[in-house]
Design a protein around this motif. Structure first.
Motif, mmCIF file in Angstrom:
data_model
loop_
_atom_site.group_PDB
_atom_site.id
_atom_site.type_symbol
_atom_site.label_atom_id
_atom_site.label_comp_id
_atom_site.label_asym_id
_atom_site.label_seq_id
_atom_site.Cartn_x
_atom_site.Cartn_y
_atom_site.Cartn_z
ATOM 1 N N LEU A 121 5.829 -6.591 -1.653
ATOM 2 C CA LEU A 121 6.470 -7.654 -2.417
ATOM 3 C C LEU A 121 6.924 -8.754 -1.470
ATOM 4 O O LEU A 121 7.304 -8.499 -0.328
ATOM 5 C CB LEU A 121 7.656 -7.103 -3.201
ATOM 6 C CG LEU A 121 7.328 -5.946 -4.162
ATOM 7 C CD1 LEU A 121 8.585 -5.427 -4.824
ATOM 8 C CD2 LEU A 121 6.327 -6.400 -5.206
ATOM 9 N N LYS A 156 10.838 -3.413 -0.032
ATOM 10 C CA LYS A 156 9.974 -4.430 -0.630
ATOM 11 C C LYS A 156 8.774 -4.736 0.257
ATOM 12 O O LYS A 156 7.695 -5.083 -0.233
ATOM 13 C CB LYS A 156 10.773 -5.708 -0.892
ATOM 14 C CG LYS A 156 11.400 -6.364 0.318
ATOM 15 C CD LYS A 156 12.161 -7.609 -0.102
ATOM 16 C CE LYS A 156 12.806 -8.308 1.085
ATOM 17 N NZ LYS A 156 13.922 -7.523 1.632
ATOM 18 N N GLY A 202 6.432 -3.775 -10.687
ATOM 19 C CA GLY A 202 5.093 -3.931 -11.255
ATOM 20 C C GLY A 202 4.174 -4.796 -10.430
ATOM 21 O O GLY A 202 2.952 -4.776 -10.624
ATOM 22 N N GLU A 203 4.736 -5.594 -9.499
ATOM 23 C CA GLU A 203 3.917 -6.467 -8.656
ATOM 24 C C GLU A 203 3.524 -5.793 -7.334
ATOM 25 O O GLU A 203 3.026 -6.459 -6.421
ATOM 26 C CB GLU A 203 4.686 -7.753 -8.361
ATOM 27 C CG GLU A 203 5.070 -8.523 -9.620
ATOM 28 C CD GLU A 203 5.895 -9.750 -9.308
ATOM 29 O OE1 GLU A 203 5.878 -10.194 -8.132
ATOM 30 O OE2 GLU A 203 6.555 -10.269 -10.207
ATOM 31 N N THR A 204 3.732 -4.493 -7.233
ATOM 32 C CA THR A 204 3.427 -3.774 -5.993
ATOM 33 C C THR A 204 1.943 -3.911 -5.634
ATOM 34 O O THR A 204 1.069 -3.784 -6.490
ATOM 35 C CB THR A 204 3.775 -2.281 -6.145
ATOM 36 O OG1 THR A 204 5.174 -2.166 -6.394
ATOM 37 C CG2 THR A 204 3.410 -1.516 -4.891
ATOM 38 N N ARG A 205 1.678 -4.167 -4.362
ATOM 39 C CA ARG A 205 0.306 -4.248 -3.865
ATOM 40 C C ARG A 205 -0.130 -2.860 -3.416
ATOM 41 O O ARG A 205 0.537 -2.222 -2.590
ATOM 42 C CB ARG A 205 0.212 -5.235 -2.703
ATOM 43 C CG ARG A 205 0.479 -6.678 -3.115
ATOM 44 C CD ARG A 205 0.670 -7.555 -1.886
ATOM 45 N NE ARG A 205 -0.446 -7.466 -0.966
ATOM 46 C CZ ARG A 205 -1.455 -8.334 -0.907
ATOM 47 N NH1 ARG A 205 -1.472 -9.362 -1.744
ATOM 48 N NH2 ARG A 205 -2.419 -8.205 -0.017
ATOM 49 N N ARG A 225 10.841 -5.949 -9.807
ATOM 50 C CA ARG A 225 9.476 -6.466 -9.655
ATOM 51 C C ARG A 225 8.526 -5.369 -9.168
ATOM 52 O O ARG A 225 7.532 -5.659 -8.498
ATOM 53 C CB ARG A 225 9.494 -7.617 -8.620
ATOM 54 C CG ARG A 225 10.530 -8.706 -8.912
ATOM 55 C CD ARG A 225 9.988 -9.778 -9.795
ATOM 56 N NE ARG A 225 8.980 -10.562 -9.121
ATOM 57 C CZ ARG A 225 9.259 -11.637 -8.366
ATOM 58 N NH1 ARG A 225 10.504 -12.021 -8.195
ATOM 59 N NH2 ARG A 225 8.282 -12.305 -7.805
#
Length: 534
Positions: free
Chosen positions: A134, A129, A146-149, A144
């Motif tokens: 994340l 993560k 899809g929330e990867t930076r 989650r």
């Protein structure tokens, strides 16, 4: 999520869709112990082990496996972590003074391999993560994704690739030859230094990249954050904890840590001794497990006075290069002068370093090896490996118990060979130096069934005890019953090859009809028959 108390008045459990976690009531949902405590844990062990250790290649400090254990029992609270170091050190010191290092002999290699392999997977997944950028996701980060930076992911994967490449470069680096030109030797040295110090180089490069973005006014990475500068104060650990609803006393803190007080010191010793034995075998010297206990205990006790959490030996720290004292001195210099620049280190780079360090601990080849060598040893390996994903302490304890049961079964059911001659049955049990109560019933049943099943005239039974060095009272009673049972069927029982301690016990028991001979050849002559192996 809902809040509630469970098992301990000093812990609050959080129930939610992703599981449940215990936290002290004064914890403000802190994600981890503050970063500076890792540095506080990195220097005291170096100096202590120089004086008390018996392995010249081992360095002491925080490791990934020990950090995983501490996170399970310290509840992300520095006070708990430092107190756990102090208590673990006291336990290890007491074990060393009582010379209990032999207890490690009861932890088999499959149990160790199962634990380290499971720990490597657990630690790696916990860091994914951070690779993806994340935040605030303790478990099930894949929900989650899809929330990867993008910035963190690119940097983290690049660091992983660089570390893998440098590791492969070092493993394939040819040996330097003194006859080669100076330029070749210098280039060889530069490559070796870069490959050996790969962790530091990757972190330094990632920090420079993050600093460059900071100067330009943007920051695509999640950074480590500020770390307090200066050396930790030298003071004893705190034996109580201030909480909003009062003070948590020392007995309650000990109760909260529970089995961690047994698991942490034992695993710290196990990891240190395993590494020390590996280097001792490789470099031709011996170690003293009891002295290792003393060294590790003193290091943890003194370390707790400088806010250290439990430490142990580390393969990775030795591979990274540097002696014990220089390593400790570098950490002290970093704490004194360099913590201000640590805030620019991206979390993705640190996660890549951790993953790169723990992935080699997963030994996939051990499964194939045990399948080929002894398949029964796969049982404690798989039990430990699978249960460690649930709770580390359950996996270790279950693996040790399964290994112990397999050992007890081999003691209780030794192979028994029987040789027949015209008037004699020669019984050759494969005892492992002792005849104790778990095996006596098996011996009685085997002797009676095989001696009475043969269709031949009345004969004698000769029991070869040349490999038996000790015997207990239950076994003596079992042999007395065997004598009586054979006598009822018209058979006599004689013993041969009895060692002096066993002979004295049997003579003291005054068994009716007891007779013994120095060897089975002499017994055969005295009984009027010639035993023949068959």
């Amino acid at each position: 999520a809902s809040w509630g108390q469970q098992d301990s008045p000093h812990l609050i459990w959080i129930w939610g869709t992703q599981g449940q976690w215990p936290l002290p009531v004064c914890d403000q949902l802190a994600p981890s112990v503050p970063l500076q405590y890792g540095l506080y844990s990195s220097f005291m062990g170096c100096f202590v082990y120089c004086l008390l250790g018996t392995a010249k290649d081992v360095t002491l400090g925080p490791t990934a496996i020990m950090s995983l254990l501490v996170s399970s029992y310290a509840f992300h609270q520095p006070v708990y972590a430092v107190l756990l170091a102090f208590l673990s050190g006291c336990i290890q010191l007491a074990m060393g003074l009582l010379r209990l290092g032999f207890l490690l002999d009861f932890i088999s290699c499959p149990v160790i391999k199962g634990f380290t392999s499971a720990a490597s997977i657990t630690i790696s997944f916990n860091q994914v993560k951070n690779i993806l950028g994340l935040q605030g996701i303790p478990r099930q980060f894949f929900l989650r994704i899809g929330e990867t930076r993008a910035g963190d992911a690119v940097l983290g994967l690049s660091c992983l690739a660089a570390l893998a490449g440098l590791r492969a470069m070092k493993s394939h680096l040819p040996q330097a030859v003194p006859t080669e030109p100076l330029a070749v030797r210098i280039s060889h040295l530069i490559v070796w230094i870069c490959a050996t110090a790969r962790n530091a180089l990757v972190v330094l490069f990632a920090g420079l990249v993050a600093y460059s973005f900071q100067v330009m006014g943007s920051q695509p990475f999640r950074l480590t954050g500020s770390i307090p500068q200066g050396l930790p104060p030298f003071r004893p650990p705190r034996f109580s904890l201030a909480a909003p609803n009062g003070t948590v006393p020392f007995p309650s803190m000990v109760q909260d840590m529970g089995v961690g007080l047994a698991v942490v010191p034992l695993m710290g010793l196990l990891e240190t001794v395993a590494i020390a034995k590996a280097f001792a075998s490789q470099n031709g010297y011996r170690i003293d497990p009891d002295q290792e206990l003393l060294a590790l205990g003193v290091a943890n006790v003194l370390g707790s006075f400088v806010s250290s959490y439990p430490i142990t030996g580390s393969f990775g720290r030795w591979v990274a290069g540097g002696g014990l004292s220089p390593t400790g001195a570098l950490v002290l210099l970093s704490l004194a002068y360099l913590t201000s620049v640590f805030c620019y280190i991206p979390k993705a780079a640190l996660a890549a370093v951790i993953i790169s360090a723990v992935v080699p601990m997963f030994d996939a080849g051990i499964f194939r090896t045990l399948w080929r060598v002894k398949r029964l040893d796969l049982v404690p390996l798989c039990v430990t490996f699978l249960l460690c994903f649930w709770e580390v302490q359950y996996g270790i304890v279950a693996g040790v118990l399964v290994s112990g049961l397999l050992l007890l079964y081999s003691i209780a059911r030794p192979p028994i060979r029987v040789s027949f001659s015209p008037a004699l049955v020669l019984v050759l049990p494969a005892f492992q130096s002792s005849l104790h109560f778990p095996a006596v019933e098996h011996l009685r049943d085997s002797v009676c069934s095989r001696a009475l099943a043969a269709a031949s005239p009345a004969r004698s039974v000769l029991l070869d005890c040349s490999h038996v060095s000790s015997i207990d009272y239950t076994a003596v009673l079992g042999l007395a019953e065997l004598l009586q049972e054979l006598h009822r069927h018209g058979l006599s029982l004689a013993f041969c090859g009895l060692q002096d301690p066993v002979l004295q016990v049997l003579l003291s028991a005054d068994l009716e009809g007891f007779q013994h001979f120095p060897s089975w050849e002499e017994a055969g002559e005295a009984l009027g028959c010639s035993p023949r192996m068959g």
